[in-house]
Design a protein around this motif. Sequence first.
Motif, short mmCIF file in Angstrom:
data_model
loop_
_atom_site.label_atom_id
_atom_site.label_comp_id
_atom_site.label_asym_id
_atom_site.label_seq_id
_atom_site.Cartn_x
_atom_site.Cartn_y
_atom_site.Cartn_z
N LEU A 60 -3.43 0.07 3.43
CA LEU A 60 -3.85 -0.02 4.82
C LEU A 60 -4.55 -1.35 5.10
CD1 LEU A 60 -4.05 1.36 7.57
CD2 LEU A 60 -6.19 2.42 6.80
N THR A 61 -5.22 -1.90 4.10
CA THR A 61 -5.86 -3.20 4.26
C THR A 61 -4.84 -4.28 4.57
OG1 THR A 61 -7.62 -2.56 2.73
CG2 THR A 61 -7.31 -4.91 3.12
N ALA A 62 -3.73 -4.29 3.82
CA ALA A 62 -2.68 -5.27 4.07
C ALA A 62 -1.99 -5.04 5.41
CB ALA A 62 -1.66 -5.22 2.93
N LYS A 63 -1.82 -3.79 5.80
CA LYS A 63 -1.19 -3.49 7.08
C LYS A 63 -2.03 -4.02 8.25
CE LYS A 63 1.29 0.68 5.60
NZ LYS A 63 1.45 2.14 5.78
N ALA A 107 -10.40 4.28 3.42
CA ALA A 107 -8.96 4.03 3.51
C ALA A 107 -8.62 2.57 3.41
CB ALA A 107 -8.40 4.62 4.82
N SER A 108 -9.49 1.68 3.88
CA SER A 108 -9.22 0.25 3.84
C SER A 108 -10.55 -0.49 3.72
CB SER A 108 -8.46 -0.21 5.08
OG SER A 108 -9.26 -0.05 6.24
N LYS A 128 -2.07 -14.70 0.71
CA LYS A 128 -1.29 -14.51 -0.51
C LYS A 128 -1.48 -13.09 -1.05
CE LYS A 128 -1.23 -18.02 -3.09
NZ LYS A 128 -1.61 -19.10 -4.04
N LEU A 129 -2.70 -12.58 -0.95
CA LEU A 129 -2.95 -11.20 -1.38
C LEU A 129 -2.25 -10.20 -0.46
CD1 LEU A 129 -6.75 -11.36 -2.31
CD2 LEU A 129 -4.78 -11.50 -3.83
N THR A 130 -2.21 -10.53 0.83
CA THR A 130 -1.52 -9.63 1.78
C THR A 130 -0.03 -9.54 1.46
OG1 THR A 130 -3.13 -10.16 3.51
CG2 THR A 130 -1.03 -9.22 4.21
N VAL A 131 0.61 -10.69 1.23
CA VAL A 131 2.04 -10.69 0.90
C VAL A 131 2.28 -10.04 -0.46
CG1 VAL A 131 4.03 -12.19 0.48
CG2 VAL A 131 2.46 -12.71 2.34
#
Length: 511
Positions: A217-220, A322-323, A466-469
Amino acid sequence: MCQVEEEYHDQLECAAVPSVSKKCVKCKEATAAVVIKAGDAYCRECFKEYFIHKFRAVLGKNRIIFPAEKVLLAVSGGPSSCSMLRQVQEGLSQNAHNKLRFLPGIVYIDEGGAIGQSVEERQRTVAELHAVFKATGFPFHIVPLEQVLDLPTSVLATGPSASERPASAYKAAVDHFIQSSSSSCLTPPEQKEPSLPDVQEPHTQLLQQLMVSAKTLTAKEDLLNTLRQHLLVHTARTEGYSKLMLGDNCTRLAVKLLTNVSLGRGAQLAQDTGFSDSRYGDIILVRPMRDYSAKEIGLYNHLFNVPSVFNPSLETKTSEKASIQRLTEGFVTRLQADFPSTVSIIYRTSEKLQTACKSSSTGDHGDRCLLCMCALDTAVDQASAFNMTLISEQLSQIKSSGNTNTELPRPNPAQFVPESNAPTGQCCSSGGKEDCGRAASGGGCCSSAKVTETPNLKSLLCYSCKLTVKDMSSPDHLPLYILSEAQRRQRRSHMREEISEFLLDDGDDGD
C-alpha cells in the motif's frame, strides 16, 4: 462513611470546572465561539477575519502570483481544498479588503478508477462537485485519472521557467493592474458548460492493473501521488495556467515530512513541503494553506457552511499499520492530542531544511528523477550509505542464486542496455533516410540489435522512487510516456558516452 438513614439537608454544590475565557481574545467583547488552542478563543467574526487574513498575508508575503496571472486550483473535494476555494472566492469579491488579483480556474482529478469505485459512485461524486464548482463561477475541468495513460513525454520535461523578477517588478505590476482595472473589471473568462468525462473501460482496467502491480500500500500511494501530479501539471500547461495551487495544510505537511524521511526522500523535503515548488520550470506549485492546521480548517468549514464532498482513498478503512503513510499519520495525530504543539514544531522544522543537491529547476533533464522530477540523489561518493545498500543488495542476490564466486563487481547505478524505437531493419536516425554511422564500421545499424525489453530504470530514479518501482511486480505496467522517456534518456546517455572523448570538460579552458 455514608449511612442509610443519613439525611442531607444542605444543597449539593457542583465543582467549578476550569474553562477558558468566555470573551474573545481579540475584540474583548463578543462571546468566544471557537478555541484554536489553549488561550486562543475567538468569536465568530474575529475568527473569520483571522482566517481570511492569514490566507491573503501568505500570498502577499511571498509575491509569487502576479496580477492577472492564471492560477489553477487543485480541488479534491476535501475540507482543505474546498476551504482554499472559498478563500479565493471571497478574495475576488467586490467588497474584499485586500482583493486578490489573479484569474482562477479549478481542476478535479477523478481517482475512482484507481481505488475500484463503480461507475455509478464516480458519477455521483462528480455530479456533487460539478454543482459546487458551477456555483463559484470559475472555469473548471474534471479530469479522470485514466487520462494519465495517454500523456505525452513532454510532461517529464521542465518547461522554460520565467526569469526571476526584481522586487520592484511586483509593485509595478500591481500599479499597472490598478490603472487598467479602473476601466475594466477583472472577471474570469466565460466558459461553456463542460460535459462529464467519458471514461473507457479498457483504460480503467489498465489503470487498475498498474495499481495492482504495486505489492504494498505504501508503493501504491506513492505511485498514485506521482501520477496525479503529472496529470495536474499537464492540465495546467494545456489550459494556459502558470501556477498550480494545492490544498496541503499544516497537519498534512507534518505527516508528509516524516513520511518522506521514512521513504528516503530527505533530499526532496524542501520541495515537497515548501510554499513553492519550481521543479517543473514553467508550472510553479503553490501551497497557500500550509499555515492552517486541520482543526482550524474544520472549524471554519463548520461555522461558515463550506461545502465539501467525501472521496474515499486507498487508505480508507485500512488498519493503522497498512502503510508507512498511514502509520505516520496515526503517530502524529496521537502525539498532537497529548502535545498540541507537535504539528507546529514539525512544520516549522520543515521551513529550515535545505538540500545540498543541485536544484531541479536548473539541472539538466538527465539529472532529474524520471518520476518525481526532483534532482537525483544517487550521485554520491563510494563511501556512502547508498553504495553500501547497493553492495548489500548484490550480496543478497549472489547468496540466493548460490554463486560461490567471491569477486563482487563495483556497483554501477548508471549501467543500462541501450534500446532504439526504430523499426527492425530500418536505421534509427532521421526515419531511415540517413545512416546512423554504425553501418560503415561493419556492425550494422543500432536498430538491428533492438530488444523488446523494459528499459532499466535504476539509473533514472531517485532513491525513494527506486524503492517504489522495486515494489512493483513488473515495470511494464507503467504508463507508456514514462517508458518512452526512459528509453530516450538512455539513448542520449549512451550517445554521450560514445562521443565523450570529443567533449570538453567543464573545467577545460577554451584555448
